[in-house]
Design an enzyme around this catalytic site. Structure first.
Site, PDB file in Angstrom:
ATOM      1  N   ILE A   8       0.849  -1.208   0.000  1.00 22.61           N
ATOM      2  CA  ILE A   8       0.000   0.000   0.000  1.00 22.61           C
ATOM      3  C   ILE A   8       0.880   1.253   0.000  1.00 22.61           C
ATOM      4  CG2 ILE A   8      -1.829   1.259   1.229  1.00 22.61           C
ATOM      5  CD1 ILE A   8      -2.712  -1.456   0.060  1.00 22.61           C
ATOM      6  N   SER A  41       3.816   1.624  -1.290  1.00 21.66           N
ATOM      7  CA  SER A  41       4.356   1.843  -2.637  1.00 21.66           C
ATOM      8  C   SER A  41       3.276   2.419  -3.547  1.00 21.66           C
ATOM      9  CB  SER A  41       4.868   0.532  -3.238  1.00 21.66           C
ATOM     10  OG  SER A  41       5.755  -0.069  -2.338  1.00 21.66           O
ATOM     11  N   GLU A  79     -10.231   6.914   6.133  1.00 20.01           N
ATOM     12  CA  GLU A  79     -11.091   6.482   5.020  1.00 20.01           C
ATOM     13  C   GLU A  79     -10.614   5.163   4.417  1.00 20.01           C
ATOM     14  OE1 GLU A  79     -14.068   8.251   3.526  1.00 20.01           O
ATOM     15  OE2 GLU A  79     -14.073   6.105   3.188  1.00 20.01           O
ATOM     16  N   GLY A 135      -2.085  -8.154  -4.680  1.00 13.82           N
ATOM     17  CA  GLY A 135      -1.972  -7.203  -3.558  1.00 13.82           C
ATOM     18  C   GLY A 135      -3.262  -6.981  -2.799  1.00 13.82           C
ATOM     19  N   LYS A 184     -13.596  -4.409  10.103  1.00 14.00           N
ATOM     20  CA  LYS A 184     -14.273  -3.373   9.322  1.00 14.00           C
ATOM     21  C   LYS A 184     -15.729  -3.225   9.794  1.00 14.00           C
ATOM     22  CE  LYS A 184     -11.278  -4.241   5.358  1.00 14.00           C
ATOM     23  NZ  LYS A 184     -11.099  -5.047   4.153  1.00 14.00           N
TER      24      LYS A 184
HETATM   25  N1  HSE Z   1      -7.230  -7.907   2.524  1.00 14.69           N
HETATM   26  C1  HSE Z   1      -8.180  -6.848   2.455  1.00 14.69           C
HETATM   27  C2  HSE Z   1      -9.295  -7.277   1.524  1.00 14.69           C
HETATM   28  C3  HSE Z   1      -7.536  -5.595   1.940  1.00 14.69           C
HETATM   29  O1  HSE Z   1      -9.147  -8.272   0.827  1.00 14.69           O
HETATM   30  O2  HSE Z   1     -10.329  -6.639   1.517  1.00 14.69           O
HETATM   31  C4  HSE Z   1      -8.297  -4.366   2.275  1.00 14.69           C
HETATM   32  O3  HSE Z   1      -8.478  -4.198   3.640  1.00 14.69           O
END
Ligand code: HSE
Length: 422
Positions: free
Chosen positions: A12, A14, A121, A179, A197
């Site tokens: 992130i 980078s 955010e 990624g 989350k």
């Molecule tokens: N590994 C997390 C996903 C990245 O796949 O949503 C973002 O938080």
């Protein structure tokens, strides 16, 4: 010019460096120092003269740095860096959902005390402006429920399993390469990422701290291609949902779990690493936000938006009324709401088994909606075979009694998923 101390230069970090180098919007921002584990390794893309250091004080204690961007991941070291930066009167931007879900109340208290903004955010759903929407536009409404696909990796896996019949392991390797996946992908597939989350979103939506550790959580790690296939044959899609709803007694029911969604549900069509959050509220009734929920480029966009708010003096300084500081919610039990269920059991392949299983459901007054035993070679009763059932609406408590009775027979319970109706 606003100067940045960047803590963490992984995937992130980078992505953020790339965006800062290319975006015309970022002209007023400059990276002054980068915190890394190995300061000797070359870091392409950094402006000439950037300090690359392994000492966090070079960021937090430098009066020439205005904002610390925390992209370290994990909780303990990130907490030390962020709390020190806030205590030094620096603004902070973080993409770290674990940190906020676990230690948000302490960090917002520090930000309020030192009157500095704490932007986050990018911590939930990467590029989707869900934090802004909940904190700004929707604060004028009363939110009653929130439901979301908030993990990109699992949605990517489930989509490719469904559309290409691709194997779980191949898809996971691709998600890592692109990624999206966490350094330990178990964190994605077990629901741990999603529940952090969920805690953050529910805190903002319902106005008091929701401790993610109290949210019942399961992931997609027990699912097989067979489940994805069967769900589709029945007109559903399997999605990992984070959900929270105000209950009648003004408690909060929350859950993270894979569920079967009818194809016409607004979240059923969210594909690949896209995320979607559905907000039910009194005035707007139903609002859907969707976009790229994982990956370096969308995450960097949200980080840059927070940085620009800070640079332009528009960032919110948290006050005592901030949801992370407004006490904690008592969590009820979302599973107490009656629901339909999908089950894949592992039962012996011998005569009478089906009658016995059906008898158990009948004894607990659970009505079966469908029963399927995919044809398998005759094992002469020697091994366990899959039996796929769906129920009509029932309570989870009653279903658990059946599952306990099956377990007492020594039979396997492979997968139990809620079927969501709308
Ligand atoms: N590994 C997390 C996903 C990245 O796949 O949503 C973002 O938080």
């Amino acid at each position: 010019m606003t100067t940045i101390g960047l803590a963490g230069a992984g995937t992130i970090g980078s992505g953020l460096i790339r965006l800062l180098n290319t975006s015309p919007a970022a002209r007023s921002l400059r990276i002054k120092a980068v915190l890394v584990r190995d300061a000797a390794r070359p870091r392409p893309g950094l402006p000439v003269g950037t300090l690359v250091t392994a000492r966090s004080q070079d960021l937090t204690d430098d009066p020439g740095i205005d904002v610390v961007v925390e992209l370290l991941g994990g909780v303990d070291e990130a907490f030390r860096v962020v709390s020190r930066a806030l205590a030094q009167g620096k603004a902070v931007v973080t993409a770290n959902k674990n940190l906020l879900a676990e230690r948000g109340p302490e960090l917002f208290a520090l930000a309020a005390k030192h009157r500095v903004p704490l932007g986050f955010e990018a911590s939930v759903c990467a590029g989707i402006p869900i934090i802004r929407t909940l904190q700004e536009a929707l604060r004028a409404d009363r939110i009653t429920a929130l439901e979301g696909i908030v993990n990109g990796t699992t949605n990517y896996l489930l989509t490719r399993m469904s559309e290409e019949r691709a194997s779980y392991q191949d898809c996971l390797a691709d998600a890592q390469r692109l990624g999206f996946a966490e350094p330990d992908p178990d964190y994605d597939v077990s629901g741990k990422d999603a529940v952090c989350k969920a805690g953050i979103l529910a805190t903002l939506a319902f106005g008091a701290y929701v401790d993610f550790r109290k949210i019942p959580t399961s992931g997609i790690d027990t699912l097989e291609l067979e489940d994805v296939r069967q769900a589709e044959a029945m007109g559903y899609r399997i999605k990992l949902l984070a959900a929270a709803r105000r209950s009648a007694d003004d408690q909060l029911d929350a859950e993270v779990a894979a569920v079967l969604l009818p194809l016409e549900h607004p979240l059923a069509s969210i594909r690949m690493e896209y995320n979607g959050v559905l907000v039910d509220s009194e005035g707007l009734v139903r609002t859907l936000l969707s976009g790229k929920g994982a990956g370096p480029a969308p995450t960097a966009v949200s980080i840059l938006a927070d940085l620009l708010d800070i640079a332009e003096g528009r960032a919110r300084i948290p006050g005592a009324e901030h949801p992370f500081l407004a006490g904690a919610f008592d969590l009820g039990n979302r599973q107490s709401t009656p629901s339909r269920y999908y089950l894949r059991l592992a039962v012996p392949d011998r005569s009478g088994t089906l009658a016995q299983v059906a008898g158990l459901f009948a004894r607990h007054d659970i009505s079966l909606a469908s029963v399927l035993q995919p044809e398998v070679p005759d094992t002469a009763g020697g091994s366990l075979v899959p039996l796929i059932l769906t129920t009509h609406s029932t309570s989870r408590g009653r279903l658990d009694l059946v599952l306990a009775a099956l377990a007492a027979e020594g039979w396997g319970r492979s997968v139990v998923l809620r079927i969501q109706e709308n």
